[in-house]
Design a protein around this motif. Structure first.
Motif, PDB file in Angstrom:
ATOM      1  N   ASN A  37       1.166  -1.512   0.238  1.00 12.26           N
ATOM      2  CA  ASN A  37      -0.264  -0.301  -0.232  1.00 12.26           C
ATOM      3  C   ASN A  37       0.680   1.297  -0.348  1.00 12.26           C
ATOM      4  O   ASN A  37       0.918   2.006   1.019  1.00 12.26           O
ATOM      5  CB  ASN A  37      -1.206  -0.039   0.650  1.00 12.26           C
ATOM      6  CG  ASN A  37      -0.689  -0.526   2.459  1.00 12.26           C
ATOM      7  OD1 ASN A  37       0.712  -0.666   2.452  1.00 12.26           O
ATOM      8  ND2 ASN A  37      -1.300  -1.178   3.663  1.00 12.26           N
ATOM      9  N   ARG A  38       1.662   1.709  -1.488  1.00 10.48           N
ATOM     10  CA  ARG A  38       2.367   2.148  -1.021  1.00 10.48           C
ATOM     11  C   ARG A  38       2.180   3.953  -0.927  1.00 10.48           C
ATOM     12  O   ARG A  38       2.815   4.383  -0.455  1.00 10.48           O
ATOM     13  CB  ARG A  38       3.190   2.193  -2.525  1.00 10.48           C
ATOM     14  CG  ARG A  38       4.914   3.031  -2.768  1.00 10.48           C
ATOM     15  CD  ARG A  38       5.260   2.833  -4.058  1.00 10.48           C
ATOM     16  NE  ARG A  38       4.897   0.895  -4.161  1.00 10.48           N
ATOM     17  CZ  ARG A  38       5.669   1.054  -5.513  1.00 10.48           C
ATOM     18  NH1 ARG A  38       6.165   2.013  -6.238  1.00 10.48           N
ATOM     19  NH2 ARG A  38       5.536  -0.343  -6.392  1.00 10.48           N
ATOM     20  N   PRO A  39       0.918   4.037  -1.806  1.00  9.24           N
ATOM     21  CA  PRO A  39       0.476   5.271  -0.993  1.00  9.24           C
ATOM     22  C   PRO A  39      -0.161   5.327   0.229  1.00  9.24           C
ATOM     23  O   PRO A  39       0.662   6.697   0.481  1.00  9.24           O
ATOM     24  CB  PRO A  39      -1.076   5.530  -2.048  1.00  9.24           C
ATOM     25  CG  PRO A  39      -1.256   4.634  -3.112  1.00  9.24           C
ATOM     26  CD  PRO A  39       0.202   3.169  -2.942  1.00  9.24           C
ATOM     27  N   ALA A  40       0.172   5.122   0.947  1.00  9.90           N
ATOM     28  CA  ALA A  40      -0.397   5.629   2.188  1.00  9.90           C
ATOM     29  C   ALA A  40       1.295   5.333   2.798  1.00  9.90           C
ATOM     30  O   ALA A  40       1.439   5.786   4.319  1.00  9.90           O
ATOM     31  CB  ALA A  40      -0.829   4.268   2.832  1.00  9.90           C
ATOM     32  N   PHE A  41       2.493   5.030   2.639  1.00  8.60           N
ATOM     33  CA  PHE A  41       3.150   5.137   3.501  1.00  8.60           C
ATOM     34  C   PHE A  41       4.439   6.087   3.588  1.00  8.60           C
ATOM     35  O   PHE A  41       4.300   6.884   2.887  1.00  8.60           O
ATOM     36  CB  PHE A  41       4.892   4.207   2.264  1.00  8.60           C
ATOM     37  CG  PHE A  41       6.536   3.622   3.083  1.00  8.60           C
ATOM     38  CD1 PHE A  41       6.368   2.826   4.010  1.00  8.60           C
ATOM     39  CD2 PHE A  41       7.171   4.653   2.438  1.00  8.60           C
ATOM     40  CE1 PHE A  41       7.373   2.356   4.687  1.00  8.60           C
ATOM     41  CE2 PHE A  41       8.264   4.282   3.042  1.00  8.60           C
ATOM     42  CZ  PHE A  41       8.310   3.729   3.796  1.00  8.60           C
ATOM     43  N   GLU A  42       4.763   6.050   5.171  1.00 12.00           N
ATOM     44  CA  GLU A  42       5.105   7.939   5.159  1.00 12.00           C
ATOM     45  C   GLU A  42       6.382   6.974   5.375  1.00 12.00           C
ATOM     46  O   GLU A  42       7.629   8.499   5.895  1.00 12.00           O
ATOM     47  CB  GLU A  42       4.449   7.724   6.192  1.00 12.00           C
ATOM     48  CG  GLU A  42       3.105   8.767   6.492  1.00 12.00           C
ATOM     49  CD  GLU A  42       2.753   8.539   7.409  1.00 12.00           C
ATOM     50  OE1 GLU A  42       2.965   8.646   8.977  1.00 12.00           O
ATOM     51  OE2 GLU A  42       0.496   9.154   7.426  1.00 12.00           O
ATOM     52  N   GLN A  46       7.131   4.834  10.119  1.00 13.99           N
ATOM     53  CA  GLN A  46       5.969   4.226   9.518  1.00 13.99           C
ATOM     54  C   GLN A  46       6.049   2.397  10.357  1.00 13.99           C
ATOM     55  O   GLN A  46       7.094   1.729  10.631  1.00 13.99           O
ATOM     56  CB  GLN A  46       6.155   3.780   8.140  1.00 13.99           C
ATOM     57  CG  GLN A  46       4.986   3.157   7.953  1.00 13.99           C
ATOM     58  CD  GLN A  46       3.465   3.704   7.548  1.00 13.99           C
ATOM     59  OE1 GLN A  46       3.266   4.892   7.126  1.00 13.99           O
ATOM     60  NE2 GLN A  46       2.381   3.597   8.534  1.00 13.99           N
ATOM     61  N   SER A  47       4.519   1.668  11.353  1.00 19.36           N
ATOM     62  CA  SER A  47       4.488   0.857  11.713  1.00 19.36           C
ATOM     63  C   SER A  47       4.182  -0.170  10.255  1.00 19.36           C
ATOM     64  O   SER A  47       3.447   0.332   9.528  1.00 19.36           O
ATOM     65  CB  SER A  47       3.970   0.525  12.877  1.00 19.36           C
ATOM     66  OG  SER A  47       4.447   1.596  14.199  1.00 19.36           O
ATOM     67  N   VAL A  48       5.149  -0.947  10.607  1.00 15.41           N
ATOM     68  CA  VAL A  48       4.554  -2.284   8.914  1.00 15.41           C
ATOM     69  C   VAL A  48       5.065  -4.044   9.903  1.00 15.41           C
ATOM     70  O   VAL A  48       4.956  -4.053  10.715  1.00 15.41           O
ATOM     71  CB  VAL A  48       5.813  -2.307   7.845  1.00 15.41           C
ATOM     72  CG1 VAL A  48       5.900  -1.218   7.581  1.00 15.41           C
ATOM     73  CG2 VAL A  48       7.079  -2.094   8.172  1.00 15.41           C
ATOM     74  N   VAL A  49       3.629  -4.464   8.788  1.00 12.95           N
ATOM     75  CA  VAL A  49       3.748  -6.200   8.891  1.00 12.95           C
ATOM     76  C   VAL A  49       4.152  -6.543   7.250  1.00 12.95           C
ATOM     77  O   VAL A  49       4.431  -5.545   6.389  1.00 12.95           O
ATOM     78  CB  VAL A  49       2.056  -6.280   9.214  1.00 12.95           C
ATOM     79  CG1 VAL A  49       1.929  -6.299  10.652  1.00 12.95           C
ATOM     80  CG2 VAL A  49       1.736  -6.341   8.317  1.00 12.95           C
ATOM     81  N   GLY A  69      -3.877  -2.325   8.661  1.00 17.36           N
ATOM     82  CA  GLY A  69      -5.394  -0.751   8.216  1.00 17.36           C
ATOM     83  C   GLY A  69      -5.692  -0.032   7.533  1.00 17.36           C
ATOM     84  O   GLY A  69      -6.024   0.424   7.140  1.00 17.36           O
ATOM     85  N   VAL A  70      -4.429  -0.525   6.609  1.00 13.29           N
ATOM     86  CA  VAL A  70      -4.872   0.635   4.839  1.00 13.29           C
ATOM     87  C   VAL A  70      -4.942  -0.627   3.815  1.00 13.29           C
ATOM     88  O   VAL A  70      -4.025  -1.907   4.211  1.00 13.29           O
ATOM     89  CB  VAL A  70      -2.920   1.753   4.940  1.00 13.29           C
ATOM     90  CG1 VAL A  70      -3.108   1.659   3.335  1.00 13.29           C
ATOM     91  CG2 VAL A  70      -3.630   2.133   6.203  1.00 13.29           C
ATOM     92  N   LYS A  71      -5.701  -1.041   2.798  1.00  4.67           N
ATOM     93  CA  LYS A  71      -5.979  -2.083   1.706  1.00  4.67           C
ATOM     94  C   LYS A  71      -5.059  -1.800   1.376  1.00  4.67           C
ATOM     95  O   LYS A  71      -4.156  -0.554   0.880  1.00  4.67           O
ATOM     96  CB  LYS A  71      -7.163  -1.122   1.464  1.00  4.67           C
ATOM     97  CG  LYS A  71      -7.523  -1.983  -0.165  1.00  4.67           C
ATOM     98  CD  LYS A  71      -8.758  -1.717  -0.701  1.00  4.67           C
ATOM     99  CE  LYS A  71      -9.143  -2.770  -1.849  1.00  4.67           C
ATOM    100  NZ  LYS A  71     -10.513  -2.208  -2.233  1.00  4.67           N
TER     101      LYS A  71
END
Length: 218
Positions: A37-42, A46-49, A69-71
């Motif tokens: 979900n690259r557009p939401a990446f900050e 950033q917390s990620v799985v 939590g982001v599509k």
């Protein structure tokens, strides 16, 4: 198995970073192309799985990186028309040089020089990309531009498109096109009546250098 962590290093111009794993196994490499979900990446913080895999060298890396939590919508890469143009121009330039030599309008040393320095430039781009992936010491951009300026710009154009390296950074691409214009202008001037005597001096020096290595162009 999915893991979680926090991005602690991120290089947007190079397209890679590192995630500190919550399981205590230290940091792990990830590439921009593996962010779902690259557009939401900050970036940093950033917390990620993610899941883990190994790259071609057998080193661990994070894949299917996702912000919780982001599509998951993987962004499509924008087209780069200037990249295709530089590749076409580089191919045409080398073909013109080869044709000019076959017509005995260009010394073979000039053709050999452009081919050789283009190969050196391509290798420099390859080494820089591998260094970026390994988070090692990089080749300075000024050095890559210098290679292009002295005649290696066709090799740089091929490297940017084939290796997908330095092909989208606007400032770098602008300077690259400046080196193309300057080098091409200098060559055309050397082939003119005013510059021909300087070309002959340069060809003579290049011929002596090749002969030092046992190369005697026909």
């Amino acid at each position: 198995m999915k893991y979680s962590g926090t991005v602690t290093q991120w290089h947007p111009d190079k397209g890679f970073g590192f995630i500190h794993q919550d399981n205590g196994h230290g940091k792990i490499f990830f590439h921009r192309s593996d962010i779902l979900n690259r557009p939401a990446f900050e970036g940093i913080g950033q917390s990620v799985v993610f899941k883990t895999a190994t790259d071609r060298q057998g080193r661990p890396c994070a894949v299917q990186v996702r912000i919780p939590g982001v599509k998951a919508t993987k962004a499509t890469s924008p087209k780069n028309p200037s990249g295709a143009l530089s590749l076409l121009l580089a191919s045409a330039f080398l073909l013109v040089l080869a044709g000019a030599h076959l017509q005995q309008r260009l010394p073979v040393e000039i053709l050999l020089f452009y081919v050789s320095i283009s190969l050196v430039t391509f290798i420099a781009y390859l080494r820089d990309k591998l260094a970026a992936q390994k988070n090692q010491w990089r080749i300075q951009e000024s050095s890559l531009h210098l290679f292009a300026l002295i005649g290696g710009w066709p090799g740089a154009a091929f490297a940017q498109q084939i290796l997908r390296h330095k092909s989208r950074k606007t400032a770098f691409r602008f300077t690259f096109w400046v080196t193309v214009i300057l080098n091409s202008s200098a060559l055309f001037w050397l082939l003119s009546e005013d510059g021909l005597k300087y070309l002959n001096i340069g060809v003579g020096s290049l011929r002596q250098l090749l002969e030092m290595f046992g190369i005697r162009p026909g």
